[in-house]
Design a protein around this motif. Sequence first.
Motif, short mmCIF file in Angstrom:
data_model
loop_
_atom_site.label_atom_id
_atom_site.label_comp_id
_atom_site.label_asym_id
_atom_site.label_seq_id
_atom_site.Cartn_x
_atom_site.Cartn_y
_atom_site.Cartn_z
N PRO A 115 0.82 -1.22 0.00
CA PRO A 115 0.00 0.00 0.00
C PRO A 115 0.85 1.26 0.00
O PRO A 115 2.03 1.24 0.38
CB PRO A 115 -0.81 -0.12 1.30
N LYS A 187 -9.07 2.29 1.36
CA LYS A 187 -8.51 3.59 0.97
C LYS A 187 -7.03 3.51 0.65
O LYS A 187 -6.50 4.37 -0.07
CB LYS A 187 -8.76 4.62 2.07
N LYS A 188 -6.34 2.51 1.21
CA LYS A 188 -4.91 2.35 0.94
C LYS A 188 -4.62 0.89 0.61
O LYS A 188 -4.00 0.17 1.38
CB LYS A 188 -4.09 2.82 2.15
#
Length: 249
Positions: A115, A187-188
Amino acid sequence: MTALKAVTASTGARRRMVSVAVLAAGAALVLSGCSAGQISQTATQVAAVNGNHADIDRISLRNVHIVFPATGTDYTNTKGGKAIIALSVVNNGETVTDELTSITTDLGTVKITPPAGASAFQIAPQQTVVAATSPTAATAAKSDEHGATPSSSAAPSSSAAPSSTAAPTTSATPGAGEKTTAVDPEKKPGLIEITGLSKDIIPGLTYPVTFNFKQNGTVTVQVPVDAGAVAERHGGQATATEGEHKGGH
């Protein structure tokens, strides 16, 4: 009078025989039509492929699947091309951070991109890390860097080399009495790519993929292939390997 009754009875019997013959002919036409053509309700098949799952010690793999290639992307799922493995990795441990060091499969070379902001694909205690179904701007940029090394072409010990830089690892690892801040893993996300495919990847089949973790060991998962939103059924293309049955009425 007796002769008249006999004629009437004979005529009634013939009518019943004709009715039975008509019904039998109609049933034969319905059955032959079913086997010869497609029924509108089964002319298309909706993909119902759920990702596989596995557990190894304190690590859980959820919704593991090979992504159906989207139009206009570099991922074709065909021989010589690329494919994406999507999944969620859950660390059920209380104190120890683990790391996905490598992935191996006979489909090709697997490249793991961590990530954004991370130097390795690490999973903190009580946290989840997601491998996305498509590249994000951050993972695409990291995939082009030298840090995103192929994992299946090297031994797990060598692929763990980036994590030997202690600073990113220790700063991301909470102490025994500390709690990590919950972050939405969507989100990541990270990115897992199979490159240089040795064969075409076919929807509906499963392929063995081995995941290697630094702390919790190794697990092999039979990974299914997503068939996409709606796939048109072509009876002539179905094979026994794909598990489809022809003329199953």
